[in-house]
Each structure stands twice: as structure tokens, then as C-alpha cells.
Design a protein around this motif. Structure first.
Motif, PDB file in Angstrom:
ATOM      1  N   ARG A 139      13.059  23.759  15.469  1.00  0.00           N
ATOM      2  CA  ARG A 139      12.451  23.122  15.674  1.00  0.00           C
ATOM      3  C   ARG A 139      12.232  21.535  16.375  1.00  0.00           C
ATOM      4  N   ALA A 140      13.329  22.422  17.737  1.00  0.00           N
ATOM      5  CA  ALA A 140      13.717  21.458  19.188  1.00  0.00           C
ATOM      6  C   ALA A 140      12.542  21.365  20.103  1.00  0.00           C
ATOM      7  N   PRO A 141      12.123  19.810  20.262  1.00  0.00           N
ATOM      8  CA  PRO A 141      11.185  19.370  21.216  1.00  0.00           C
ATOM      9  C   PRO A 141      11.593  20.596  22.985  1.00  0.00           C
ATOM     10  N   LEU A 142      10.917  21.908  22.845  1.00  0.00           N
ATOM     11  CA  LEU A 142      11.059  22.651  23.887  1.00  0.00           C
ATOM     12  C   LEU A 142       9.699  22.789  24.067  1.00  0.00           C
ATOM     13  N   GLU A 143       9.509  23.005  25.749  1.00  0.00           N
ATOM     14  CA  GLU A 143       8.786  23.070  25.784  1.00  0.00           C
ATOM     15  C   GLU A 143       8.369  25.302  26.702  1.00  0.00           C
ATOM     16  N   ALA A 144       9.472  25.669  26.623  1.00  0.00           N
ATOM     17  CA  ALA A 144       9.252  27.822  26.843  1.00  0.00           C
ATOM     18  C   ALA A 144      10.100  27.095  26.513  1.00  0.00           C
ATOM     19  N   LEU A 145      11.055  29.049  25.933  1.00  0.00           N
ATOM     20  CA  LEU A 145      11.810  29.217  25.800  1.00  0.00           C
ATOM     21  C   LEU A 145      11.699  31.415  25.885  1.00  0.00           C
ATOM     22  N   TRP A 146      13.317  31.643  26.899  1.00  0.00           N
ATOM     23  CA  TRP A 146      13.292  32.364  26.757  1.00  0.00           C
ATOM     24  C   TRP A 146      15.050  33.437  26.142  1.00  0.00           C
ATOM     25  N   VAL A 147      14.605  35.009  26.494  1.00  0.00           N
ATOM     26  CA  VAL A 147      15.776  34.617  25.686  1.00  0.00           C
ATOM     27  C   VAL A 147      15.825  36.709  26.357  1.00  0.00           C
ATOM     28  N   HIS A 148      17.193  36.654  26.844  1.00  0.00           N
ATOM     29  CA  HIS A 148      17.570  37.956  27.577  1.00  0.00           C
ATOM     30  C   HIS A 148      19.323  37.889  27.603  1.00  0.00           C
ATOM     31  N   GLU A 149      18.555  39.567  27.127  1.00  0.00           N
ATOM     32  CA  GLU A 149      20.618  40.115  27.101  1.00  0.00           C
ATOM     33  C   GLU A 149      20.984  40.620  28.105  1.00  0.00           C
ATOM     34  N   VAL A 150      22.092  40.059  28.250  1.00  0.00           N
ATOM     35  CA  VAL A 150      22.882  40.172  29.500  1.00  0.00           C
ATOM     36  C   VAL A 150      24.129  41.121  29.270  1.00  0.00           C
ATOM     37  N   LYS A 151      25.398  41.226  30.715  1.00  0.00           N
ATOM     38  CA  LYS A 151      26.458  41.938  30.601  1.00  0.00           C
ATOM     39  C   LYS A 151      27.022  40.128  31.790  1.00  0.00           C
ATOM     40  N   GLY A 152      28.471  39.673  31.432  1.00  0.00           N
ATOM     41  CA  GLY A 152      28.828  38.939  32.776  1.00  0.00           C
ATOM     42  C   GLY A 152      30.428  39.312  32.436  1.00  0.00           C
ATOM     43  N   MET A 153      30.912  38.610  33.618  1.00  0.00           N
ATOM     44  CA  MET A 153      32.506  38.454  33.149  1.00  0.00           C
ATOM     45  C   MET A 153      33.332  37.167  33.534  1.00  0.00           C
ATOM     46  N   GLY A 154      34.105  37.117  32.919  1.00  0.00           N
ATOM     47  CA  GLY A 154      35.284  35.497  34.260  1.00  0.00           C
ATOM     48  C   GLY A 154      36.055  36.149  32.884  1.00  0.00           C
ATOM     49  N   LYS A 155      37.042  34.547  33.092  1.00  0.00           N
ATOM     50  CA  LYS A 155      38.537  34.895  32.781  1.00  0.00           C
ATOM     51  C   LYS A 155      38.697  34.525  30.905  1.00  0.00           C
ATOM     52  N   GLN A 156      38.938  35.442  29.954  1.00  0.00           N
ATOM     53  CA  GLN A 156      38.764  35.054  28.818  1.00  0.00           C
ATOM     54  C   GLN A 156      39.944  35.459  27.852  1.00  0.00           C
ATOM     55  N   LYS A 157      41.274  34.688  27.728  1.00  0.00           N
ATOM     56  CA  LYS A 157      42.271  35.065  26.961  1.00  0.00           C
ATOM     57  C   LYS A 157      42.906  36.248  28.408  1.00  0.00           C
ATOM     58  N   SER A 158      42.555  36.335  29.267  1.00  0.00           N
ATOM     59  CA  SER A 158      43.268  37.034  30.596  1.00  0.00           C
ATOM     60  C   SER A 158      42.977  38.362  30.396  1.00  0.00           C
ATOM     61  N   TYR A 159      42.113  38.688  29.732  1.00  0.00           N
ATOM     62  CA  TYR A 159      41.137  40.408  29.454  1.00  0.00           C
ATOM     63  C   TYR A 159      41.074  40.777  31.105  1.00  0.00           C
ATOM     64  N   LEU A 160      40.129  40.614  31.701  1.00  0.00           N
ATOM     65  CA  LEU A 160      39.860  40.684  32.678  1.00  0.00           C
ATOM     66  C   LEU A 160      41.190  41.443  33.924  1.00  0.00           C
ATOM     67  N   ASP A 161      42.393  40.644  33.434  1.00  0.00           N
ATOM     68  CA  ASP A 161      43.398  41.377  34.500  1.00  0.00           C
ATOM     69  C   ASP A 161      44.211  42.574  34.118  1.00  0.00           C
ATOM     70  N   GLN A 162      43.650  43.332  33.333  1.00  0.00           N
ATOM     71  CA  GLN A 162      44.534  44.231  33.258  1.00  0.00           C
ATOM     72  C   GLN A 162      43.655  45.836  33.921  1.00  0.00           C
ATOM     73  N   TYR A 163      42.031  44.997  34.637  1.00  0.00           N
ATOM     74  CA  TYR A 163      41.514  45.764  35.407  1.00  0.00           C
ATOM     75  C   TYR A 163      41.670  45.376  36.968  1.00  0.00           C
ATOM     76  N   ALA A 164      43.327  44.648  36.834  1.00  0.00           N
ATOM     77  CA  ALA A 164      42.839  44.485  38.820  1.00  0.00           C
ATOM     78  C   ALA A 164      42.922  45.236  39.263  1.00  0.00           C
ATOM     79  N   GLY A 165      43.802  46.513  39.137  1.00  0.00           N
ATOM     80  CA  GLY A 165      44.308  47.366  40.114  1.00  0.00           C
ATOM     81  C   GLY A 165      43.518  48.256  40.300  1.00  0.00           C
ATOM     82  N   ASP A 166      42.480  48.329  39.118  1.00  0.00           N
ATOM     83  CA  ASP A 166      41.579  49.768  39.018  1.00  0.00           C
ATOM     84  C   ASP A 166      40.051  49.142  39.671  1.00  0.00           C
TER      85      ASP A 166
END
Length: 105
Positions: free
Chosen positions: A22-49
Motif C-alpha cells: 500500500r506504499a505510494p509507489l509509481e512503479a516497482l521492479w524486482v530482480h534476482e541478482v548476485k553480488g559480493m561485498g564485505k560480509q563477516k570477512s566471508y570473502l577473505d578465504q577466496y583472496a588467494g584464488d
């Protein structure tokens, strides 16, 4: 006009969409995406590979909102999507130019 882009965890997407029903939106789109970022050093284990990339599944919600209602939508969005845990997501707000419909009705 403002464009609000929210990137949330997949399990939060349905709850966010229901909360924005019920929010006052003019338009809305939904996409499934994949991304990466700093999340509890999760990516540190892949730094050398060089061959391994840890892309995490996310859902991107893009909304067009009138300037006067943008703050209301943002407050509702944060209230629904915030769980307090790392990796809840990100919200971006950008100005949007006026547009014309491609097909006249």
C-alpha cells in the motif's frame, strides 16, 4: 521523482513486498541478482584464488516514488527489511528525470 533501489536477502523480499503493498509507489521492479561485498570477512578465504568468486544471492527492488513521499517509503522499507544482522542489504536513493510513456493509452 526519486528512484529507490533496495538490495535485500532473498528471504526478506516477500516480507518487504508485502509491506510495500500500500506504499505510494509509481512503479516497482524486482530482480534476482548476485553480488559480493564485505560480509563477516566471508570473502577473505577466496583472496588467494583467482578462479573463485563468492557471489551471494540477493533480490533488488527498484521503485519510483514522488519526491514528497520518498521519506515515507524509505522509513517503511528500513523498518521492514532491517533485522539487525550483518548483510541485511543496502538502500540507494537517486534523483530520477521525468519520463514519457512509450505507448499512449
Amino acid at each position: 521523482m526519486k528512484q529507490i533501489v533496495a538490495i535485500v536477502k532473498p528471504y526478506l523480499a516477500e516480507r518487504v513486498l508485502e509491506g510495500l503493498r500500500r506504499a505510494p509507489l509509481e512503479a516497482l521492479w524486482v530482480h534476482e541478482v548476485k553480488g559480493m561485498g564485505k560480509q563477516k570477512s566471508y570473502l577473505d578465504q577466496y583472496a588467494g584464488d583467482d578462479g573463485a568468486m563468492a557471489f551471494l544471492p540477493k533480490v533488488e527492488l527498484s521503485m519510483m516514488v514522488e519526491d514528497a513521499r520518498a521519506e515515507e517509503v524509505l522509513e517503511r522499507l528500513v523498518e521492514i527489511a532491517r533485522t539487525g544482522r550483518m548483510g541485511d542489504g543496502k538502500i540507494f536513493v537517486m534523483p530520477a528525470q521525468p519520463y514519457e510513456r512509450v505507448v499512449s493509452i
